[in-house]
Design an enzyme around this catalytic site. Sequence first.
Site, PDB file in Angstrom:
ATOM      1  N   TYR A 155       0.946  -1.207   0.126  1.00  0.00           N
ATOM      2  CA  TYR A 155      -0.061   0.072   0.127  1.00  0.00           C
ATOM      3  C   TYR A 155       0.882   1.110   0.184  1.00  0.00           C
ATOM      4  O   TYR A 155       0.601   1.893  -0.835  1.00  0.00           O
ATOM      5  CB  TYR A 155      -0.865   0.039   1.303  1.00  0.00           C
ATOM      6  CG  TYR A 155      -1.838   1.035   1.298  1.00  0.00           C
ATOM      7  CD1 TYR A 155      -2.912   1.166   0.391  1.00  0.00           C
ATOM      8  CD2 TYR A 155      -1.856   2.216   2.184  1.00  0.00           C
ATOM      9  CE1 TYR A 155      -3.645   2.211   0.605  1.00  0.00           C
ATOM     10  CE2 TYR A 155      -2.434   3.148   2.398  1.00  0.00           C
ATOM     11  CZ  TYR A 155      -3.846   3.218   1.655  1.00  0.00           C
ATOM     12  OH  TYR A 155      -4.692   4.268   1.861  1.00  0.00           O
ATOM     13  N   LYS A 159       1.056   4.159  -2.894  1.00  0.00           N
ATOM     14  CA  LYS A 159       0.448   5.617  -2.501  1.00  0.00           C
ATOM     15  C   LYS A 159       1.687   6.602  -2.421  1.00  0.00           C
ATOM     16  O   LYS A 159       1.625   7.902  -2.928  1.00  0.00           O
ATOM     17  CB  LYS A 159       0.243   5.728  -0.980  1.00  0.00           C
ATOM     18  CG  LYS A 159      -1.252   4.986  -0.763  1.00  0.00           C
ATOM     19  CD  LYS A 159      -2.054   5.495  -1.715  1.00  0.00           C
ATOM     20  CE  LYS A 159      -3.648   5.126  -1.559  1.00  0.00           C
ATOM     21  NZ  LYS A 159      -4.761   5.711  -2.810  1.00  0.00           N
TER      22      LYS A 159
HETATM   23  P1  NAP Z   1     -13.511   2.507   0.988  1.00  0.00           P
HETATM   24  O1  NAP Z   1     -14.303   3.001   1.993  1.00  0.00           O
HETATM   25  O2  NAP Z   1     -12.682   1.229   1.218  1.00  0.00           O
HETATM   26  O3  NAP Z   1     -13.937   2.734  -0.451  1.00  0.00           O
HETATM   27  C1  NAP Z   1     -13.109   2.378  -1.611  1.00  0.00           C
HETATM   28  C2  NAP Z   1     -14.020   2.639  -2.733  1.00  0.00           C
HETATM   29  O4  NAP Z   1     -12.948   2.191  -3.809  1.00  0.00           O
HETATM   30  C3  NAP Z   1     -15.191   1.976  -2.927  1.00  0.00           C
HETATM   31  O5  NAP Z   1     -16.002   2.742  -3.853  1.00  0.00           O
HETATM   32  C4  NAP Z   1     -14.898   0.756  -3.930  1.00  0.00           C
HETATM   33  O6  NAP Z   1     -15.933   0.323  -4.740  1.00  0.00           O
HETATM   34  C5  NAP Z   1     -13.739   1.339  -4.930  1.00  0.00           C
HETATM   35  N1  NAP Z   1     -12.833   0.411  -5.541  1.00  0.00           N
HETATM   36  C6  NAP Z   1     -12.274  -0.609  -4.715  1.00  0.00           C
HETATM   37  N2  NAP Z   1     -11.453  -1.255  -5.837  1.00  0.00           N
HETATM   38  C7  NAP Z   1     -11.823  -0.666  -6.967  1.00  0.00           C
HETATM   39  C8  NAP Z   1     -11.361  -0.905  -8.238  1.00  0.00           C
HETATM   40  N3  NAP Z   1     -10.613  -2.143  -8.689  1.00  0.00           N
HETATM   41  N4  NAP Z   1     -11.829  -0.366  -9.050  1.00  0.00           N
HETATM   42  C9  NAP Z   1     -12.731   0.561  -8.995  1.00  0.00           C
HETATM   43  N5  NAP Z   1     -13.234   1.126  -7.723  1.00  0.00           N
HETATM   44  C10 NAP Z   1     -12.720   0.298  -6.809  1.00  0.00           C
HETATM   45  O7  NAP Z   1     -11.988   3.521   0.896  1.00  0.00           O
HETATM   46  P2  NAP Z   1     -11.877   5.116   1.687  1.00  0.00           P
HETATM   47  O8  NAP Z   1     -11.345   4.659   2.967  1.00  0.00           O
HETATM   48  O9  NAP Z   1     -12.877   5.888   1.304  1.00  0.00           O
HETATM   49  O10 NAP Z   1     -10.508   5.421   0.696  1.00  0.00           O
HETATM   50  C11 NAP Z   1     -10.594   5.986  -0.333  1.00  0.00           C
HETATM   51  C12 NAP Z   1      -9.141   6.483  -0.921  1.00  0.00           C
HETATM   52  O11 NAP Z   1      -8.513   7.284   0.086  1.00  0.00           O
HETATM   53  C13 NAP Z   1      -8.161   5.301  -1.290  1.00  0.00           C
HETATM   54  O12 NAP Z   1      -7.409   5.461  -2.331  1.00  0.00           O
HETATM   55  C14 NAP Z   1      -7.474   5.204  -0.109  1.00  0.00           C
HETATM   56  O13 NAP Z   1      -6.152   4.430  -0.062  1.00  0.00           O
HETATM   57  C15 NAP Z   1      -7.314   6.819   0.546  1.00  0.00           C
HETATM   58  N6  NAP Z   1      -6.918   6.866   1.792  1.00  0.00           N
HETATM   59  C16 NAP Z   1      -7.908   6.435   2.801  1.00  0.00           C
HETATM   60  C17 NAP Z   1      -7.410   6.549   4.100  1.00  0.00           C
HETATM   61  C18 NAP Z   1      -8.355   6.137   5.119  1.00  0.00           C
HETATM   62  O14 NAP Z   1      -8.106   6.161   6.461  1.00  0.00           O
HETATM   63  N7  NAP Z   1      -9.580   5.767   5.047  1.00  0.00           N
HETATM   64  C19 NAP Z   1      -6.178   7.150   4.454  1.00  0.00           C
HETATM   65  C20 NAP Z   1      -5.519   7.368   3.313  1.00  0.00           C
HETATM   66  C21 NAP Z   1      -5.667   7.386   1.934  1.00  0.00           C
HETATM   67  P3  NAP Z   1     -16.949  -0.868  -4.417  1.00  0.00           P
HETATM   68  O15 NAP Z   1     -17.745  -0.416  -3.167  1.00  0.00           O
HETATM   69  O16 NAP Z   1     -17.713  -1.140  -5.491  1.00  0.00           O
HETATM   70  O17 NAP Z   1     -16.004  -2.108  -3.828  1.00  0.00           O
END
Ligand code: NAP
Length: 247
Positions: A155, A159
């Site tokens: 990961y 990133k």
């Molecule tokens: P999340 O709640 O797990 O949601 C992930 C989203 O990505 C869902 O809509 C999922 O669609 C979609 N997805 C997964 N695999 C995919 C693929 N192969 N093709 C297209 N769509 C796909 O994630 P989140 O926490 O909101 O995170 C969003 C972004 O922020 C990510 O890039 C993550 O790495 C980054 N981020 C998050 C955090 C955190 O603390 N949450 C921190 C740093 C960075 P489905 O629902 O249809 O599976």
Amino acid sequence: MRFEGRCVVITGATRGIGRACALAFAKEGAGLVLTYASSEKAAEEVKEECEKTGAETVFVKADVSKEEDVAKVFETAIEKFGRVDVLVNNAGITKDNILLRMKTEEFDDVIDTNLKGSFLCMRAASKIMLKKRYGRIVNLSSVVGVRGNAGQLNYSASKAGVIGMTKSLAKELAAKNITVNAVAPGMIETDMTAAMPEGAREEMKKMIPAKRIGKSEDVARAICFLAEEGSGYITGQVLCVDGGMAV
Ligand code: NAP
């Protein structure tokens, strides 16, 4: 209404940060092209919520790691809106493990979705943006891409790679009125972090100077700021939204 008349593409908008972004852009007048990978019901609910604000919204089922799916997303944007003004590369996954236990597929899957997926979407969006000489690209990195994290080397590589791509493309497109920036969230309350073991969550929380876990809306606000027309002189930057974690 900062995004009136604009077409905004957001990948992975069924939940978490992607959903919060979709609603934030919708409230400010954008037309939306949103994607989901498998959560069809959640996609329908987000579409309804966005449409309540008056925003024209279309969802496309697309795996961002597949070139043909990404092509479909941008064809839909052109058919519906005739333009793409903003791309938010939000879709992302984790498959955590320590190095010695990490399977090659766990490494490949995370790199394919987070890094290759962002590359494919940036390439498709840039082609359209260059014709209009206008664009705002915002990529989701992470505090883990800045600082690293034990148990997340796939990961963090994806990133950190996103940051490298952001800076490189920013230089390629700066003279064309297209900006490319990254947002690096810290720990945000979403399904992704809910999956962490409670002990790990508590340990992580101790590392946040603000002493609280962030909300998806905190991240959406930063993304909208970088995506607005007035932010045109900001490019190649990484904006940490992490309660001070990366300082
Ligand atoms: P999340 O709640 O797990 O949601 C992930 C989203 O990505 C869902 O809509 C999922 O669609 C979609 N997805 C997964 N695999 C995919 C693929 N192969 N093709 C297209 N769509 C796909 O994630 P989140 O926490 O909101 O995170 C969003 C972004 O922020 C990510 O890039 C993550 O790495 C980054 N981020 C998050 C955090 C955190 O603390 N949450 C921190 C740093 C960075 P489905 O629902 O249809 O599976």
